[in-house]
Design a protein around this motif. Structure first.
Motif, mmCIF file in Angstrom:
data_model
loop_
_atom_site.group_PDB
_atom_site.id
_atom_site.type_symbol
_atom_site.label_atom_id
_atom_site.label_comp_id
_atom_site.label_asym_id
_atom_site.label_seq_id
_atom_site.Cartn_x
_atom_site.Cartn_y
_atom_site.Cartn_z
ATOM 1 N N PHE A 43 0.829 -1.201 0.000
ATOM 2 C CA PHE A 43 0.000 0.000 0.000
ATOM 3 C C PHE A 43 0.868 1.258 0.000
ATOM 4 C CE2 PHE A 43 -1.979 3.198 2.897
ATOM 5 C CZ PHE A 43 -2.956 3.660 2.018
ATOM 6 N N VAL A 44 1.920 1.245 0.833
ATOM 7 C CA VAL A 44 2.824 2.396 0.900
ATOM 8 C C VAL A 44 3.539 2.588 -0.432
ATOM 9 C CG1 VAL A 44 4.882 3.325 2.020
ATOM 10 C CG2 VAL A 44 3.108 2.217 3.397
ATOM 11 N N LYS A 45 3.962 1.523 -1.062
ATOM 12 C CA LYS A 45 4.648 1.623 -2.356
ATOM 13 C C LYS A 45 3.736 2.251 -3.410
ATOM 14 C CE LYS A 45 7.229 -1.043 -5.784
ATOM 15 N NZ LYS A 45 6.433 -0.600 -6.952
ATOM 16 N N GLU A 46 2.443 2.002 -3.326
ATOM 17 C CA GLU A 46 1.502 2.627 -4.252
ATOM 18 C C GLU A 46 1.319 4.109 -3.958
ATOM 19 O OE1 GLU A 46 -1.239 -1.440 -4.591
ATOM 20 O OE2 GLU A 46 -1.991 0.344 -3.558
ATOM 21 N N TRP A 47 1.417 4.467 -2.685
ATOM 22 C CA TRP A 47 1.161 5.845 -2.253
ATOM 23 C C TRP A 47 2.354 6.764 -2.483
ATOM 24 C CZ3 TRP A 47 3.854 7.429 2.355
ATOM 25 C CH2 TRP A 47 3.546 8.707 2.799
ATOM 26 N N VAL A 48 3.562 6.249 -2.302
ATOM 27 C CA VAL A 48 4.759 7.099 -2.356
ATOM 28 C C VAL A 48 4.881 7.896 -3.649
ATOM 29 C CG1 VAL A 48 7.287 7.059 -2.447
ATOM 30 C CG2 VAL A 48 6.086 5.831 -0.628
ATOM 31 N N PRO A 49 4.688 7.304 -4.844
ATOM 32 C CA PRO A 49 4.856 8.092 -6.076
ATOM 33 C C PRO A 49 3.964 9.327 -6.146
ATOM 34 C CG PRO A 49 4.807 5.762 -6.582
ATOM 35 C CD PRO A 49 4.414 5.889 -5.145
ATOM 36 N N ALA A 50 2.808 9.281 -5.473
ATOM 37 C CA ALA A 50 1.905 10.432 -5.502
ATOM 38 C C ALA A 50 2.447 11.598 -4.678
ATOM 39 C CB ALA A 50 0.523 10.026 -4.981
ATOM 40 N N LEU A 51 3.413 11.327 -3.791
ATOM 41 C CA LEU A 51 3.979 12.385 -2.958
ATOM 42 C C LEU A 51 4.905 13.304 -3.735
ATOM 43 C CD1 LEU A 51 4.985 10.340 0.206
ATOM 44 C CD2 LEU A 51 3.299 12.161 0.135
ATOM 45 N N ASN A 52 5.660 12.720 -4.642
ATOM 46 C CA ASN A 52 6.701 13.488 -5.323
ATOM 47 C C ASN A 52 6.888 12.949 -6.729
ATOM 48 O OD1 ASN A 52 9.113 14.701 -6.200
ATOM 49 N ND2 ASN A 52 9.918 14.805 -4.117
ATOM 50 N N THR A 53 6.416 13.705 -7.706
ATOM 51 C CA THR A 53 6.526 13.255 -9.097
ATOM 52 C C THR A 53 7.961 13.304 -9.603
ATOM 53 O OG1 THR A 53 6.032 15.517 -9.859
ATOM 54 C CG2 THR A 53 4.188 13.986 -9.642
ATOM 55 N N LYS A 54 8.894 13.832 -8.788
ATOM 56 C CA LYS A 54 10.289 13.913 -9.202
ATOM 57 C C LYS A 54 11.055 12.622 -8.911
ATOM 58 C CE LYS A 54 10.611 18.948 -8.670
ATOM 59 N NZ LYS A 54 11.304 20.062 -7.985
ATOM 60 N N TYR A 55 10.417 11.673 -8.250
ATOM 61 C CA TYR A 55 11.101 10.411 -8.001
ATOM 62 C C TYR A 55 11.448 9.741 -9.328
ATOM 63 C CZ TYR A 55 9.945 10.458 -3.012
ATOM 64 O OH TYR A 55 9.856 10.783 -1.679
ATOM 65 N N VAL A 56 12.698 9.334 -9.460
ATOM 66 C CA VAL A 56 13.117 8.592 -10.644
ATOM 67 C C VAL A 56 12.445 7.230 -10.654
ATOM 68 C CG1 VAL A 56 15.096 7.532 -11.817
ATOM 69 C CG2 VAL A 56 15.312 9.812 -10.798
ATOM 70 N N ARG A 57 12.390 6.605 -9.489
ATOM 71 C CA ARG A 57 11.659 5.346 -9.335
ATOM 72 C C ARG A 57 11.408 5.114 -7.851
ATOM 73 N NH1 ARG A 57 16.954 3.808 -10.180
ATOM 74 N NH2 ARG A 57 17.819 2.175 -8.812
ATOM 75 N N VAL A 58 10.495 4.204 -7.580
ATOM 76 C CA VAL A 58 10.145 3.837 -6.207
ATOM 77 C C VAL A 58 10.279 2.325 -6.097
ATOM 78 C CG1 VAL A 58 8.304 3.742 -4.486
ATOM 79 C CG2 VAL A 58 8.580 5.788 -5.904
ATOM 80 N N GLU A 59 10.986 1.865 -5.052
ATOM 81 C CA GLU A 59 11.213 0.435 -4.876
ATOM 82 C C GLU A 59 10.868 0.005 -3.459
ATOM 83 O OE1 GLU A 59 14.890 -0.513 -7.976
ATOM 84 O OE2 GLU A 59 15.304 -0.259 -5.834
ATOM 85 N N ARG A 60 10.378 -1.218 -3.358
ATOM 86 C CA ARG A 60 10.126 -1.812 -2.047
ATOM 87 C C ARG A 60 11.318 -2.687 -1.680
ATOM 88 N NH1 ARG A 60 5.557 -6.336 -0.495
ATOM 89 N NH2 ARG A 60 6.328 -6.718 1.632
ATOM 90 N N HIS A 61 11.874 -2.486 -0.466
ATOM 91 C CA HIS A 61 13.027 -3.243 0.003
ATOM 92 C C HIS A 61 12.700 -4.125 1.190
ATOM 93 C CE1 HIS A 61 16.519 -1.054 -2.033
ATOM 94 N NE2 HIS A 61 15.444 -0.361 -2.409
ATOM 95 N N GLY A 62 11.510 -3.995 1.746
ATOM 96 C CA GLY A 62 11.175 -4.679 2.989
ATOM 97 C C GLY A 62 11.495 -6.158 2.976
ATOM 98 N N GLY A 63 11.944 -6.670 4.117
ATOM 99 C CA GLY A 63 12.284 -8.072 4.239
ATOM 100 C C GLY A 63 13.606 -8.250 4.949
ATOM 101 N N SER A 64 14.027 -9.492 5.078
ATOM 102 C CA SER A 64 15.289 -9.780 5.748
ATOM 103 C C SER A 64 16.448 -9.118 5.005
ATOM 104 C CB SER A 64 15.503 -11.299 5.800
ATOM 105 O OG SER A 64 16.736 -11.617 6.395
ATOM 106 N N GLY A 65 17.322 -8.440 5.772
ATOM 107 C CA GLY A 65 18.479 -7.793 5.163
ATOM 108 C C GLY A 65 18.174 -6.503 4.456
ATOM 109 N N ASP A 66 17.049 -5.859 4.819
ATOM 110 C CA ASP A 66 16.692 -4.607 4.147
ATOM 111 C C ASP A 66 17.438 -3.398 4.694
ATOM 112 O OD1 ASP A 66 15.472 -4.015 6.566
ATOM 113 O OD2 ASP A 66 13.435 -4.298 5.833
ATOM 114 N N HIS A 67 18.188 -3.579 5.792
ATOM 115 C CA HIS A 67 18.974 -2.500 6.416
ATOM 116 C C HIS A 67 18.106 -1.302 6.802
ATOM 117 C CE1 HIS A 67 22.556 -4.722 5.392
ATOM 118 N NE2 HIS A 67 22.248 -4.686 4.111
#
Length: 360
Positions: A43-67
């Motif tokens: 859900f957050v990954k879908e929402w983030v691009p609407a915040l800032n159209t200047k994002y080159v891309r949006v990626e989900r990293h969640g999970g083990s080893g996501d730092h």
């Protein structure tokens, strides 16, 4: 009478039939609260691009080893090595507090010291509920830094205790030189309001059950938009009953043909009311999906060998009632008469033809 000639002053379409009533649906906020952590990150990954159209891309990293990165918005092609924003997702049954946020902040600084990424320009905590004390603390960046550094000295987090002394000193130095205004929280109501502007909204949340408008009643005069499917019906009537039903005037004098045409026009306008409803109440393409679902099945029926176009027409109309429609937000509004009318919409586009050469 010419098909589709239409006269000025034609009475407007009228509507008939009761409106449907539906039970209340859960609010989007309640839906978000029901998510598991993975669904919430999506859900957050879908929402983030609407915040800032200047994002080159949006990626989900969640999970083990996501730092400590759940969703990242990159401002440059360099990704984590350039300017970027981190969206840390925390889906708990109670409000997000400092005791839960601080470990994530320590994880971020430790990962930056280890060289996994540069410190993000923004670090946004996203949670269904945010504790008021955390909101107040983040409103004073200097106080946030002070509390962070105090906790850093006594923490037993593995992410810090596993560092060498030099790395721990580097974490402290990095935190001392960081503007803690980078740490933010987001209000769930604002988040949902912004998500509504994305193309994901209609498919993610149960939409308010809008009552479908009442079915259109065919106007007395045939409109230009009916020309092709009505002509195809005239071809069927002429083939079955002869030249006595080759025009609309003659059909009007023929009991069976006139009743049949009346029913087909009612079906056509039932499907037309569905088309207009879909246009206004659902994302683009939903009515077309119904057309395609029906066509994909009935075209095989239409390709059969028949002695008359009448037989092909009846076989297609019967099979249309059995078509299993793809489940969409529009499907629940489709009525049996709509399926029949969809066949005439397809005939109106010449995707279906009732009288064909080679019929025996």
């Amino acid at each position: 009478m010419q098909i589709g000639s239409g006269e000025t002053g034609t009475p407007p379409l009228t509507l008939t039939g009761p409106q449907l009533q539906f039970p209340a649906m859960p609010t989007p906020k309640k839906v978000v609260f029901s998510y598991d952590p993975d669904e919430f990150e999506d859900f957050v990954k879908e929402w983030v691009p609407a915040l800032n159209t200047k994002y080159v891309r949006v990626e989900r990293h969640g999970g083990s080893g996501d730092h400590g990165i759940d969703v990242a918005g990159y401002l440059t092609p360099q990704g984590l090595e350039g300017d970027w924003h981190n969206y840390q997702c925390k889906h708990y049954g109670d409000p997000l507090t400092w005791s839960k946020a601080a470990p994530e902040m320590r994880k971020m600084f430790a990962a930056a010291v280890r060289g996994h990424f540069t410190v993000p320009k923004r670090y946004v905590f996203v949670a269904p509920m945010i504790g008021r004390s955390l909101v107040r603390l983040f409103a004073k960046p200097s106080d946030t830094r002070r509390d962070f550094l105090e906790d850093l000295k006594s923490t037993r987090d593995d992410v810090i205790t596993s560092l060498s002394n030099a790395q721990r000193e580097a974490v402290e130095k990095l935190a001392e030189g960081t503007d803690f205004s980078m740490f933010e929280t987001v209000d769930m109501d604002e988040m949902i309001a912004l998500h509504r502007t994305t193309p994901h909204w209609a498919t993610r949340f149960p939409q308010p059950q809008v009552a479908r408008p009442q079915i259109m009643v065919p106007p007395p005069e045939h409109g230009p938009d009916e020309a092709r499917y009505v002509q195809q019906l005239l071809d069927v009537y002429r083939e079955r009953w002869g030249d006595t039903t080759s025009s609309l005037e003659q059909v009007a004098e023929h009991r069976q043909a006139s009743e049949h045409l009346r029913r087909q026009r009612e079906a056509f306008y039932s499907a037309e009311s569905l088309r207009l409803f879909a246009r206004d109440a659902s994302p683009e393409g939903h009515f077309e999906a119904v057309l395609d679902d029906v066509f994909d099945i009935v075209v095989e029926v239409a390709d059969g060998i028949y002695s008359l176009g009448w037989e092909r027409l009846q076989a297609v109309l019967n099979s249309a009632g059995q078509v299993e429609l793809t489940e969409t937000i529009l499907t629940k509004y489709v009525r049996p008469l709509d399926r029949k009318g969809v066949c005439h919409h397809l005939a109106n586009e010449d995707r279906l033809t009732w009288c064909q050469e080679g019929d025996t």
